[in-house]
Design a protein around this motif. Structure first.
Motif, short mmCIF file in Angstrom:
data_model
loop_
_atom_site.label_atom_id
_atom_site.label_comp_id
_atom_site.label_asym_id
_atom_site.label_seq_id
_atom_site.Cartn_x
_atom_site.Cartn_y
_atom_site.Cartn_z
N ARG A 38 0.79 -1.19 -0.03
CA ARG A 38 0.04 0.07 -0.04
C ARG A 38 0.80 1.23 0.10
N GLN A 39 0.29 2.26 -0.61
CA GLN A 39 1.03 3.52 -0.57
C GLN A 39 0.05 4.72 -0.30
N ALA A 40 0.34 5.51 0.72
CA ALA A 40 -0.40 6.58 1.07
C ALA A 40 0.08 7.73 0.31
N LEU A 80 -7.30 -10.22 0.17
CA LEU A 80 -6.92 -9.61 1.60
C LEU A 80 -8.14 -8.95 2.22
N GLU A 81 -8.40 -9.87 3.23
CA GLU A 81 -9.40 -9.62 4.24
C GLU A 81 -9.09 -8.41 5.10
N MET A 82 -9.48 -7.22 5.39
CA MET A 82 -9.30 -6.24 6.01
C MET A 82 -10.42 -5.96 6.93
N ASN A 83 -10.15 -5.99 8.21
CA ASN A 83 -11.21 -5.96 9.31
C ASN A 83 -10.78 -4.75 10.35
N SER A 84 -11.60 -4.14 11.16
CA SER A 84 -11.28 -3.25 12.12
C SER A 84 -10.52 -2.15 11.44
N LEU A 85 -11.02 -1.76 10.38
CA LEU A 85 -10.18 -0.65 9.33
C LEU A 85 -9.88 0.88 10.36
N LYS A 86 -8.68 1.29 10.02
CA LYS A 86 -8.45 2.50 10.71
C LYS A 86 -8.11 3.83 9.50
N PRO A 87 -8.41 4.92 9.89
CA PRO A 87 -8.23 5.92 8.78
C PRO A 87 -6.63 5.93 8.31
N GLU A 88 -5.84 5.26 9.33
CA GLU A 88 -4.51 5.27 8.81
C GLU A 88 -4.12 4.11 7.60
N THR A 90 -5.95 3.99 5.11
CA THR A 90 -6.54 4.75 3.83
C THR A 90 -5.08 4.68 2.98
N ALA A 91 -5.21 4.33 1.83
CA ALA A 91 -4.06 4.07 0.82
C ALA A 91 -4.41 3.63 -0.48
N VAL A 92 -3.65 3.57 -1.66
CA VAL A 92 -3.72 2.79 -2.78
C VAL A 92 -3.00 1.30 -2.47
N TYR A 93 -3.66 0.40 -2.61
CA TYR A 93 -3.40 -0.95 -2.20
C TYR A 93 -2.98 -1.63 -3.83
N TYR A 94 -1.92 -2.05 -3.83
CA TYR A 94 -1.34 -2.81 -4.94
C TYR A 94 -1.31 -4.23 -4.60
N CYS A 95 -1.28 -5.20 -5.59
CA CYS A 95 -1.16 -6.57 -5.56
C CYS A 95 0.23 -6.75 -6.38
N THR A 115 -5.75 -0.24 -6.10
CA THR A 115 -7.20 0.02 -5.74
C THR A 115 -7.27 0.76 -4.46
N GLN A 116 -8.01 1.82 -4.76
CA GLN A 116 -8.16 2.83 -3.66
C GLN A 116 -9.00 2.30 -2.34
#
Length: 121
Positions: A38-40, A80-88, A90-95, A115-116
């Motif tokens: 990921r890249q913010a 990638l299952e993402m739970n309990s997401l935090k504002p931190e 936030t990023a573009v996620y790359y495979c 993907t954002q």
């Protein structure tokens, strides 16, 4: 030769969940590692999680216990299952895919388009 297509990003409130998918196609050797980066804005691209061809996983400290990486080799797909997401988060996620024909060959690396993921507070 290899193409990676991500999907599943979106906008979610803090504490929510998202599931990212990445479908790979092309010449993928049996020795391979698939991962999510990921890249913010203003930050370096960082490894979030990875999974090897024999299902060994690794996670960044920031996401341990919240994210789960998995793969379906029959479908050439990593999740990638993402739970309990935090504002931190936030990023573009790359495979990412790294693969080589044998242990003496150089790695070949491939990237998806990204993907954002936006987590609101």
């Amino acid at each position: 030769q290899v193409q990676l297509v991500e999907s599943g990003g979106g906008l979610v409130q803090a504490g929510g969940s998202l599931r990212l998918s990445c479908v790979a196609s092309g010449s993928i050797f049996s020795i391979n590692v698939m991962g999510w980066y990921r890249q913010a804005p203003g930050k370096q691209r960082e490894l979030v999680a990875s999974i090897t061809n024999d299902a060994s996983t690794s996670y960044a400290d920031a996401v341990k216990g919240r994210f789960t990486i998995s793969r379906d080799n029959a479908k050439n797909t990593v999740y990638l299952e993402m739970n309990s997401l935090k504002p931190e988060d936030t990023a573009v996620y790359y495979c990412n895919l790294r693969t080589r024909i044998n242990r003496w060959a150089p790695w070949r690396a491939y990237w998806g388009q990204g993907t954002q993921v936006t987590v609101s507070s």
